[in-house]
Design a protein around this motif. Structure first.
Motif, PDB file in Angstrom:
ATOM      1  N   ARG A 124      34.796  22.562  28.541  1.00  0.00           N
ATOM      2  CA  ARG A 124      35.922  21.683  28.845  1.00  0.00           C
ATOM      3  C   ARG A 124      36.207  21.725  30.340  1.00  0.00           C
ATOM      4  O   ARG A 124      36.395  22.792  30.909  1.00  0.00           O
ATOM      5  CB  ARG A 124      37.161  22.115  28.070  1.00  0.00           C
ATOM      6  CG  ARG A 124      38.439  21.396  28.498  1.00  0.00           C
ATOM      7  CD  ARG A 124      39.538  21.582  27.488  1.00  0.00           C
ATOM      8  NE  ARG A 124      39.274  20.811  26.289  1.00  0.00           N
ATOM      9  CZ  ARG A 124      39.965  20.940  25.161  1.00  0.00           C
ATOM     10  NH1 ARG A 124      40.940  21.807  25.076  1.00  0.00           N
ATOM     11  NH2 ARG A 124      39.667  20.212  24.109  1.00  0.00           N
ATOM     12  N   GLY A 125      36.227  20.578  30.979  1.00  0.00           N
ATOM     13  CA  GLY A 125      36.481  20.523  32.408  1.00  0.00           C
ATOM     14  C   GLY A 125      35.263  20.929  33.220  1.00  0.00           C
ATOM     15  O   GLY A 125      34.132  20.924  32.735  1.00  0.00           O
ATOM     16  N   LEU A 126      35.512  21.302  34.472  1.00  0.00           N
ATOM     17  CA  LEU A 126      34.453  21.656  35.411  1.00  0.00           C
ATOM     18  C   LEU A 126      34.566  23.118  35.814  1.00  0.00           C
ATOM     19  O   LEU A 126      35.641  23.702  35.769  1.00  0.00           O
ATOM     20  CB  LEU A 126      34.547  20.782  36.669  1.00  0.00           C
ATOM     21  CG  LEU A 126      34.482  19.267  36.449  1.00  0.00           C
ATOM     22  CD1 LEU A 126      34.636  18.533  37.773  1.00  0.00           C
ATOM     23  CD2 LEU A 126      33.188  18.864  35.766  1.00  0.00           C
ATOM     24  N   THR A 127      33.440  23.710  36.236  1.00  0.00           N
ATOM     25  CA  THR A 127      33.462  25.065  36.744  1.00  0.00           C
ATOM     26  C   THR A 127      34.188  25.105  38.089  1.00  0.00           C
ATOM     27  O   THR A 127      34.268  24.101  38.798  1.00  0.00           O
ATOM     28  CB  THR A 127      32.034  25.602  36.936  1.00  0.00           C
ATOM     29  OG1 THR A 127      31.349  24.745  37.848  1.00  0.00           O
ATOM     30  CG2 THR A 127      31.279  25.631  35.627  1.00  0.00           C
ATOM     31  N   ARG A 128      34.672  26.279  38.461  1.00  0.00           N
ATOM     32  CA  ARG A 128      35.421  26.421  39.713  1.00  0.00           C
ATOM     33  C   ARG A 128      34.490  26.312  40.925  1.00  0.00           C
ATOM     34  O   ARG A 128      34.841  25.734  41.941  1.00  0.00           O
ATOM     35  CB  ARG A 128      36.145  27.766  39.740  1.00  0.00           C
ATOM     36  CG  ARG A 128      37.239  27.902  38.705  1.00  0.00           C
ATOM     37  CD  ARG A 128      37.842  29.294  38.730  1.00  0.00           C
ATOM     38  NE  ARG A 128      38.478  29.599  40.004  1.00  0.00           N
ATOM     39  CZ  ARG A 128      39.730  29.281  40.305  1.00  0.00           C
ATOM     40  NH1 ARG A 128      40.473  28.626  39.430  1.00  0.00           N
ATOM     41  NH2 ARG A 128      40.242  29.617  41.472  1.00  0.00           N
ATOM     42  N   ASN A 129      33.309  26.890  40.819  1.00  0.00           N
ATOM     43  CA  ASN A 129      32.393  26.916  41.965  1.00  0.00           C
ATOM     44  C   ASN A 129      30.967  26.532  41.568  1.00  0.00           C
ATOM     45  O   ASN A 129      30.003  27.007  42.172  1.00  0.00           O
ATOM     46  CB  ASN A 129      32.378  28.324  42.593  1.00  0.00           C
ATOM     47  CG  ASN A 129      33.735  28.712  43.142  1.00  0.00           C
ATOM     48  OD1 ASN A 129      34.261  28.056  44.025  1.00  0.00           O
ATOM     49  ND2 ASN A 129      34.310  29.769  42.603  1.00  0.00           N
ATOM     50  N   GLY A 130      30.835  25.690  40.553  1.00  0.00           N
ATOM     51  CA  GLY A 130      29.492  25.390  40.086  1.00  0.00           C
ATOM     52  C   GLY A 130      28.903  26.578  39.354  1.00  0.00           C
ATOM     53  O   GLY A 130      29.602  27.492  38.952  1.00  0.00           O
ATOM     54  N   GLY A 131      27.601  26.566  39.147  1.00  0.00           N
ATOM     55  CA  GLY A 131      26.967  27.719  38.517  1.00  0.00           C
ATOM     56  C   GLY A 131      26.779  27.527  37.021  1.00  0.00           C
ATOM     57  O   GLY A 131      27.126  26.502  36.445  1.00  0.00           O
ATOM     58  N   GLU A 132      26.225  28.555  36.404  1.00  0.00           N
ATOM     59  CA  GLU A 132      25.772  28.430  35.028  1.00  0.00           C
ATOM     60  C   GLU A 132      26.889  28.717  34.025  1.00  0.00           C
ATOM     61  O   GLU A 132      27.884  29.359  34.342  1.00  0.00           O
ATOM     62  CB  GLU A 132      24.618  29.399  34.795  1.00  0.00           C
ATOM     63  CG  GLU A 132      25.022  30.856  34.969  1.00  0.00           C
ATOM     64  CD  GLU A 132      23.825  31.788  34.912  1.00  0.00           C
ATOM     65  OE1 GLU A 132      23.999  32.940  34.469  1.00  0.00           O
ATOM     66  OE2 GLU A 132      22.736  31.365  35.313  1.00  0.00           O
ATOM     67  N   VAL A 133      26.694  28.225  32.802  1.00  0.00           N
ATOM     68  CA  VAL A 133      27.550  28.551  31.664  1.00  0.00           C
ATOM     69  C   VAL A 133      26.641  28.957  30.512  1.00  0.00           C
ATOM     70  O   VAL A 133      25.477  28.566  30.457  1.00  0.00           O
ATOM     71  CB  VAL A 133      28.453  27.362  31.257  1.00  0.00           C
ATOM     72  CG1 VAL A 133      29.454  27.048  32.335  1.00  0.00           C
ATOM     73  CG2 VAL A 133      27.628  26.133  30.925  1.00  0.00           C
ATOM     74  N   SER A 134      27.178  29.731  29.577  1.00  0.00           N
ATOM     75  CA  SER A 134      26.345  30.262  28.499  1.00  0.00           C
ATOM     76  C   SER A 134      26.266  29.322  27.300  1.00  0.00           C
ATOM     77  O   SER A 134      25.326  29.406  26.510  1.00  0.00           O
ATOM     78  CB  SER A 134      26.876  31.630  28.052  1.00  0.00           C
ATOM     79  OG  SER A 134      28.209  31.521  27.597  1.00  0.00           O
ATOM     80  N   GLN A 135      27.280  28.460  27.126  1.00  0.00           N
ATOM     81  CA  GLN A 135      27.276  27.514  26.011  1.00  0.00           C
ATOM     82  C   GLN A 135      27.652  26.140  26.537  1.00  0.00           C
ATOM     83  O   GLN A 135      28.562  26.016  27.347  1.00  0.00           O
ATOM     84  CB  GLN A 135      28.261  27.944  24.927  1.00  0.00           C
ATOM     85  CG  GLN A 135      27.941  29.282  24.301  1.00  0.00           C
ATOM     86  CD  GLN A 135      28.772  29.555  23.072  1.00  0.00           C
ATOM     87  OE1 GLN A 135      28.643  28.870  22.058  1.00  0.00           O
ATOM     88  NE2 GLN A 135      29.645  30.541  23.142  1.00  0.00           N
TER      89      GLN A 135
END
Length: 229
Positions: A124-135
């Motif tokens: 949901r939404g965007l990451t704070r500084n880019g980068g990977e997510v696990s799901q």
């Protein structure tokens, strides 16, 4: 999108509230164990979401009756609805924790079927500084797992959710007889369980899951695959 997203301050504050409201009541309370799960998952990668319809058959494997049955939910669950043995049930909402109360306390050795439906957007939404997510559920691909409560309801209270840097503590020292003690799994149900997953995705997706593939059907727009383990 960042502030209201899964790494934003609103979600972090909700996680801290989860810990404040539930730590004293639910810490160390052993949750019900999953005996079987049956999930129907409709994936919609074009809008980064999924629609879940599922049941858990849960067991009270403790020595005490369970008057309430808590579940920890991920921050992206919307329009959550519950049933107990097929009858509609209303949960008490305590931030990310939802607590179900059966008509009678679940006795030791007793079983009950918990049903749930919800929609989830991952992430949901965007990451704070880019980068990977696990799901994630994205047009380019989908990865989901049950290691955390982000995808599926997790029985009980998650002691690690909402922990700030200042709130961290050292792990307990091992007991002298640790090698002879019964050790529960680090993550997941303390007893073996059966799982059936019916997964629907756009036709151009390859659907993989755990276990044995029982069937695969295609129409003009969708692929539906059933896995069992």
């Amino acid at each position: 999108e960042v502030r209201q997203g899964f790494q934003g301050e609103l979600i972090r504050e909700r996680a801290r509230e989860y810990r404040r409201r539930n730590f004293a009541t639910w810490r160390g309370v052993e949750p019900a164990a999953i005996l079987a799960m049956n999930l129907k998952i409709d994936l919609e990668p074009s809008v980064r979401s999924l629609l879940m319809e599922g049941t858990y058959r849960v067991l009270n494997h403790t020595e005490l009756a369970m008057p309430r049955i808590p579940f920890t939910l991920g921050p992206s669950f919307d329009d959550v609805r519950w049933t107990l043995n097929g009858a509609p049930a209303v949960a008490e909402t305590r931030s990310h924790l939802q607590v179900l109360t059966p008509d009678r306390p679940l006795p030791p050795g007793g079983e009950i079927v918990v049903g749930f439906t919800y929609r989830s957007t991952l992430p949901r939404g965007l990451t704070r500084n880019g980068g990977e997510v696990s799901q994630f559920v994205l047009p380019s691909g989908i990865v989901l797992d049950s290691l955390t409560s982000g995808f599926l309801p997790q029985p009980g209270f998650d002691e690690g959710l909402g922990v700030d840097r200042e709130d961290r503590f050292d792990p307990p020292e091992p007991a002298p007889d640790l090698g002879r003690a019964r050790l529960d799994p680090v993550i997941g149900s303390p007893v073996p369980f059966d799982a059936r997953l019916e997964i629907s995705a756009p036709r151009d997706f390859t659907v993989l899951a755990v276990g044995r593939k029982l069937s695969e059907q295609h129409d003009k727009e969708r692929t539906t695959v059933v896995w069992e383990t």
